[in-house]
Design a protein around this motif. Structure first.
Motif, mmCIF file in Angstrom:
data_model
loop_
_atom_site.group_PDB
_atom_site.id
_atom_site.type_symbol
_atom_site.label_atom_id
_atom_site.label_comp_id
_atom_site.label_asym_id
_atom_site.label_seq_id
_atom_site.Cartn_x
_atom_site.Cartn_y
_atom_site.Cartn_z
ATOM 1 N N ASN A 195 0.827 -1.217 0.000
ATOM 2 C CA ASN A 195 0.000 0.000 0.000
ATOM 3 C C ASN A 195 0.859 1.263 0.000
ATOM 4 O OD1 ASN A 195 -2.340 -1.485 0.017
ATOM 5 N ND2 ASN A 195 -2.871 -1.070 2.148
ATOM 6 N N ALA A 207 1.011 3.977 -3.010
ATOM 7 C CA ALA A 207 0.498 5.326 -2.723
ATOM 8 C C ALA A 207 1.569 6.392 -2.910
ATOM 9 C CB ALA A 207 -0.058 5.375 -1.300
ATOM 10 N N LYS A 231 -7.747 0.872 0.847
ATOM 11 C CA LYS A 231 -8.498 1.572 -0.202
ATOM 12 C C LYS A 231 -9.798 0.832 -0.487
ATOM 13 C CE LYS A 231 -6.580 3.561 -3.682
ATOM 14 N NZ LYS A 231 -5.824 3.875 -4.916
ATOM 15 N N GLU A 282 -6.221 6.594 2.556
ATOM 16 C CA GLU A 282 -4.872 6.669 2.002
ATOM 17 C C GLU A 282 -4.331 8.093 2.062
ATOM 18 O OE1 GLU A 282 -3.206 6.634 -2.450
ATOM 19 O OE2 GLU A 282 -4.043 4.697 -1.839
#
Length: 356
Positions: free
Chosen positions: A21, A25, A163, A343
């Motif tokens: 993640n 991101a 997400k 996020e």
């Protein structure tokens, strides 16, 4: 900034999900975002975005010189400044730093049970912490432990995030009756405490009310998973409790469930609770680690003491029997996630900590 995430495997687990993640991101936020897997690739490999630099090290032993220099070369070639090491991958990060002192190591502690461990049990980590620039902890308890026990003076709590996935593509079809499925998303190992939920399911007679329980997670085919299978067989629950193994279509699976459970005796910050919340299923959760910060009892879910089967049964039955409660906690948990664990919010916090 030029940042590399390091994780030992890409099997489905909380720390592994967060490493992926973060790498994904950050790709649109920094000059370079990379991810290195040291020992094992796994199902999360397919989740790494194309704009993330990726390296697999094929590490075979604790001190593997080929892996160390392969990682060193990747860091030099990509001019990496920050090495963000998750879990036990701190060890290879420190070995590389000994040959490349300019890099800064940010270590991320995901391991909830550490708060019950001694300094002696973590002697390698504590020695390595002399080389850490900063420590991130996924729960307030882990933050406190690291402040008290490591040599690193910069320790910060940073929450996990997930997400929302609106496309429910996948092939897994859950058995059982629509509207009466309970899902348990966790690998079959300690300290996930599956047997507590199995016993509660049996003693509440939920099978006779047409409810079903679905266990999603890696089966290590050891004594832990065998005890689960023996319990199911000896109590004739084969038509009500189902094991699916490791799956990669989690959003699809959760879209078929009504209640999500977690019963660990120790936790850091379980991403599973965020996944349940975004999928719109009601949560009945253990109260350990950061769980009680995510789930507010009677408001955004129900909490129980994982050492107390009576309390576990009471909370599970309450959620099973009360549709209006389920509807209420689902909305509250979604709002909690949107307010605190998106996020954008977490990555902005992370970037500020990097810059400090």
């Amino acid at each position: 900034m030029r940042i590399l995430q390091i994780i030992d495997s890409l099997n489905a687990g909380g720390a592994e999900r967060m490493a992926v993640n973060y790498a994904n991101a950050l790709a649109s936020k920094v000059t370079f975002s990379g991810l290195a897997a040291t020992r094992t690739e796994g199902q999360l490999r397919q989740d790494i975005n194309n704009d993330v630099g990726y390296l697999y090290l094929y590490k075979k032993k604790t001190i593997d010189l080929k892996s160390i220099f392969r990682l060193r070369k990747f860091i030099k070639n990509n001019k990496v400044e920050i090495v963000h090491a998750h879990g036990s991958s701190f060890f290879i990060a420190v070995l590389v730093k000994l040959t490349l002192p300019r890099i800064k190591i940010f270590w991320h502690d995901h391991y909830g049970p550490r708060t019950k461990e001694s300094k002696f049990e973590n002697k390698t980590l504590i020695a390595a912490s002399l080389f850490f620039h900063s420590i991130f902890a996924v729960s307030l308890q882990l933050e406190e432990w690291n402040k008290k026990n490591t040599w690193c003076k910069k320790v910060s709590f940073i929450p996990n995030f997930t997400k929302e996935k609106k496309d429910y593509q996948g092939t897994t079809l859950l058995k059982g009756t629509d509207g009466k499925r309970i899902v348990f998303l966790a690998n079959l190992k300690n300290p996930k405490n599956h047997i507590l939920i199995l016993k509660s399911f049996l003693e509440l007679g939920l099978k006779d009310q047409d409810w079903s329980l679905h266990l999603i997670g890696k089966d290590y085919n050891d004594t832990y998973s065998q005890s689960i299978k023996d319990f199911i067989y000896s109590n004739s629950l084969q038509n009500a409790i189902h094991l699916y193994g490791q799956k990669d279509d989690i959003a699809n699976i959760l879209s078929q469930a009504t209640i999500g459970v977690l019963s660990s005796t120790d936790e850091g910050f379980p991403v599973t609770l965020l996944e349940y919340g975004l999928a719109g299923i009601a949560v009945v959760s253990t109260n350990v680690g950061y769980c009680a910060e995510i789930i507010k009892n009677e408001t955004s879910g129900l909490l129980f003491d994982p050492e107390n089967i009576l309390q576990t049964k009471t909370q599970l039955l309450k959620m099973v029997e009360n549709q209006s409660l389920r509807d209420k906690v689902v909305e509250e948990l979604k709002q909690t996630i949107f307010d605190n664990y998106t996020e954008e919010k977490v990555i902005n916090q992370l970037l500020l900590l990097y810059k400090k």
